[in-house]
Design a protein around this motif. Sequence first.
Motif, PDB file in Angstrom:
ATOM      1  N   GLU A 118      35.530  15.452  30.377  1.00 47.06           N
ATOM      2  CA  GLU A 118      35.912  14.750  31.737  1.00 47.06           C
ATOM      3  C   GLU A 118      35.326  15.823  33.014  1.00 47.06           C
ATOM      4  OE1 GLU A 118      40.420  14.446  31.625  1.00 47.06           O
ATOM      5  OE2 GLU A 118      40.097  12.416  31.992  1.00 47.06           O
ATOM      6  N   HIS A 119      35.734  16.957  32.982  1.00 50.76           N
ATOM      7  CA  HIS A 119      35.284  17.797  34.037  1.00 50.76           C
ATOM      8  C   HIS A 119      34.310  18.866  33.551  1.00 50.76           C
ATOM      9  CE1 HIS A 119      38.814  15.810  35.430  1.00 50.76           C
ATOM     10  NE2 HIS A 119      39.489  16.761  35.365  1.00 50.76           N
ATOM     11  N   ALA A 120      33.441  19.435  34.528  1.00 58.55           N
ATOM     12  CA  ALA A 120      32.375  20.559  34.435  1.00 58.55           C
ATOM     13  C   ALA A 120      32.601  21.388  35.825  1.00 58.55           C
ATOM     14  CB  ALA A 120      31.089  20.011  33.868  1.00 58.55           C
ATOM     15  N   ILE A 145      41.001  17.152  44.547  1.00 60.02           N
ATOM     16  CA  ILE A 145      39.960  16.370  44.185  1.00 60.02           C
ATOM     17  C   ILE A 145      40.074  16.058  42.819  1.00 60.02           C
ATOM     18  CG2 ILE A 145      37.400  16.530  43.718  1.00 60.02           C
ATOM     19  CD1 ILE A 145      37.350  18.226  46.492  1.00 60.02           C
ATOM     20  N   ASP A 146      40.680  16.952  41.899  1.00 61.40           N
ATOM     21  CA  ASP A 146      41.131  16.527  40.468  1.00 61.40           C
ATOM     22  C   ASP A 146      41.430  15.192  40.416  1.00 61.40           C
ATOM     23  OD1 ASP A 146      41.229  16.918  37.422  1.00 61.40           O
ATOM     24  OD2 ASP A 146      43.321  17.207  38.261  1.00 61.40           O
ATOM     25  N   GLY A 147      42.834  15.184  41.381  1.00 62.35           N
ATOM     26  CA  GLY A 147      43.692  14.064  41.372  1.00 62.35           C
ATOM     27  C   GLY A 147      42.668  12.956  41.969  1.00 62.35           C
ATOM     28  N   ALA A 189      39.603  12.315  41.269  1.00 55.08           N
ATOM     29  CA  ALA A 189      38.896  12.093  40.102  1.00 55.08           C
ATOM     30  C   ALA A 189      39.691  11.078  39.176  1.00 55.08           C
ATOM     31  CB  ALA A 189      38.272  13.265  39.421  1.00 55.08           C
ATOM     32  N   HIS A 190      40.619  11.597  38.589  1.00 52.07           N
ATOM     33  CA  HIS A 190      41.398  10.891  37.995  1.00 52.07           C
ATOM     34  C   HIS A 190      42.194   9.568  38.252  1.00 52.07           C
ATOM     35  CE1 HIS A 190      41.715  13.949  34.671  1.00 52.07           C
ATOM     36  NE2 HIS A 190      41.972  14.840  35.504  1.00 52.07           N
ATOM     37  N   ARG A 191      42.558   9.500  39.543  1.00 56.39           N
ATOM     38  CA  ARG A 191      42.881   8.012  40.036  1.00 56.39           C
ATOM     39  C   ARG A 191      41.754   7.320  40.418  1.00 56.39           C
ATOM     40  NH1 ARG A 191      47.423   6.900  44.719  1.00 56.39           N
ATOM     41  NH2 ARG A 191      47.458   4.517  44.353  1.00 56.39           N
ATOM     42  N   ALA A 236      42.251  24.174  38.370  1.00 55.44           N
ATOM     43  CA  ALA A 236      42.390  22.669  39.028  1.00 55.44           C
ATOM     44  C   ALA A 236      42.041  21.871  37.883  1.00 55.44           C
ATOM     45  CB  ALA A 236      41.914  22.593  40.291  1.00 55.44           C
ATOM     46  N   GLY A 237      41.001  21.878  37.392  1.00 53.57           N
ATOM     47  CA  GLY A 237      40.204  21.073  36.592  1.00 53.57           C
ATOM     48  C   GLY A 237      40.989  21.259  34.872  1.00 53.57           C
ATOM     49  N   ALA A 238      41.641  22.381  34.791  1.00 55.56           N
ATOM     50  CA  ALA A 238      42.350  22.589  33.469  1.00 55.56           C
ATOM     51  C   ALA A 238      43.635  22.072  33.733  1.00 55.56           C
ATOM     52  CB  ALA A 238      42.396  24.187  33.081  1.00 55.56           C
ATOM     53  N   HIS A 239      44.064  21.677  34.728  1.00 55.27           N
ATOM     54  CA  HIS A 239      45.473  21.140  34.964  1.00 55.27           C
ATOM     55  C   HIS A 239      46.659  22.110  34.654  1.00 55.27           C
ATOM     56  CE1 HIS A 239      43.335  17.300  33.468  1.00 55.27           C
ATOM     57  NE2 HIS A 239      42.918  17.497  34.915  1.00 55.27           N
ATOM     58  N   ARG A 240      46.025  23.327  35.216  1.00 51.39           N
ATOM     59  CA  ARG A 240      46.968  24.574  34.805  1.00 51.39           C
ATOM     60  C   ARG A 240      47.184  25.342  36.144  1.00 51.39           C
ATOM     61  NH1 ARG A 240      43.774  27.448  30.429  1.00 51.39           N
ATOM     62  NH2 ARG A 240      44.735  29.308  31.800  1.00 51.39           N
TER      63      ARG A 240
HETATM   64 ZN   LIG Z   1      41.283  16.815  35.859  1.00 51.44          ZN
END
Ligand SMILES: [Zn+2]
Length: 616
Positions: free
Chosen positions: A124-126, A283-285, A287-289, A319-323
């Motif tokens: 999903e993310h890089a 930005i992670d949010g 990308a997901h939404r 942020a991209g690891a959701h942690r």
């Molecule tokens: Zn994410």
Amino acid sequence: MESWLTTMPDGPLLVYGPNSLAYDFGPNHPLSPRRFGPGIELLRAVGAEPGLAPEPAADAELEWLHAADYIATVRRFSRDPGGGPTAGIGPGDDPAFAGMHEAAASVAGGSIRAIEAILRGDIEHAYHPGGGLHHAMRARASGFCIYNDVALAIARARCDGLRVLYVDLDVHHGDGVQTLHYDDPGVLTVSFHESGRSLFPGSGFVDELGEGSAAGTSINMPLEALCGPEPWLAAVRAIVSTLAAAFGPDIVVSQHGADGHFWDPLAHLSLTTTAMGEAARLIDGVAHRYAGGRWLATGGGGYAIYRVVPRAWALTWLAGAHRDAPERLPDDWRARWAGDAARWDEAPAGEAPAGEAPLPDGFDDPPDFPSGRSLSLAAAVRAKETVSLVRTVLVPALLSVAEDRGWWQPDGEGPEIVTRAAPPAEAPPAATYPTVVASLTADMIEELSLSPRVVAPADPRVAWELLRAALRDGAVAAGAVSGEWLVGVALAAPGAAAAPASIDGVDRLLALGVAPEWRRGGLATAMLRALVDEQDRRGRSLVALHTVAERDVFDPLPRAVRRGVAVSLARASGMTVTPAPPRIAAVDAAACLAVHVPSSASPDLRSRAGDWHDSL
Ligand SMILES: [Zn+2]
């Protein structure tokens, strides 16, 4: 294309390898590969392992955006760094060095291979911390950047026909990415940066809007020196999610330069790692939404390479690891790098004696950092004004008013889709010629499906929810209905840009649109006329502001044509067209205002329509 991943990373794919260290302008250059030592070590400490080693992009790939003779010039310097300065390469920001072509092409290759892994669906993310070389131009090196890896990654996604949202958080304007995609309506670039009046590269003003049919796809948020983390983060929050909703990206690419930090020696925004981490999570949010989770993040600038850069990198990856970040930086990491930090990281003047810049304790900066007296209140006020201007000119009226009125929230949870709308890419079958419904109600909407590309936002399912909420809250609308499809809408409600609480007796036109297959048949005029008549009956004025934001985001007309259509629609519907207020015309020269005051209006109501003009 084959997948080369053997294990799925527990977080964004980390792009880093030996070639990352080869991008080296020399010992006294601010963009030093020394940053990878503490940076990659801290990334490893939070669980990120390099999973993709950058290798040089092929010339054919570089030529997507760079001139062949420029690439030849870089190769020549790469073999023999001694030649005279040309194409931006020479003494100064971008000195020649042996192997510079291979090094710069590897940065580009890292970002291109990373976005390919995302496009294949392997990940999903890089995250490519060595990437983000956003100043490089088609035939010129600039601002430490030789080849524009982020713009090339975007070009790779465009090869697949995907729509790209690019967000640039570096303290310097993302001028190269903006310029290289300036005339492409399928790329929305959004840059937050210190104003070009005080910082390199001297561009990135609000009036850089994009070209031709791409007008409205270049968004700039210039901020004044010393604005500090809160106004900066508020600006990011105020537009990124909303623009994503309006634009409908397939993938998000972002640049997370860490040089906005208070401790950075090259710039003056006075940000914190806390704000940078928060922006990365936002930005992670998004990308997901809005983009199916597809997100390539890159690094960028950052010249406090021990005290700031490693923490900013770790927070972006996390942020991209959701942690969440650990409470404290690891003791052994601090012990390992304390000496180098004291030697290399300059403390801002007056803040700590030279040679004594201790490493901080945490990933985030403390809440009272930087202290209020080192920030500028005037810059914070200016930031608010700029946010308001950008929203007025570049966000579709329907979306900004919907947020103000609580009909919809762009960064809340996804809507509970109870919808009767078509999926985003699917048009309804052409049926009987549409009928204009002069007064569309919330109950009628329940029975209808909304066609794609009638009104913002990009996803008709979200647009349908929003329309329903607007009508339930007292908005008035005319519609065009074909069978059970709503194929056209004209919507008005109280609410002005800077005075959302409304001006008595004045409603604003928030949206006017017709599905592509029914355009050019007079439906928009008929709906707007119906709305004007309804306003006459209700004794209320109608005002409309046409800006660059009002367009079909999937297939926009050239800017001049859009304006012509808006003006003739307004006139054909009995509205008077006037120039936009100066504040708006200064950034969007083609903007215009249309007003209809009922013939029965009192002088008082006439003057209130003028108040609305002044409130913009
Ligand atoms: Zn994410």
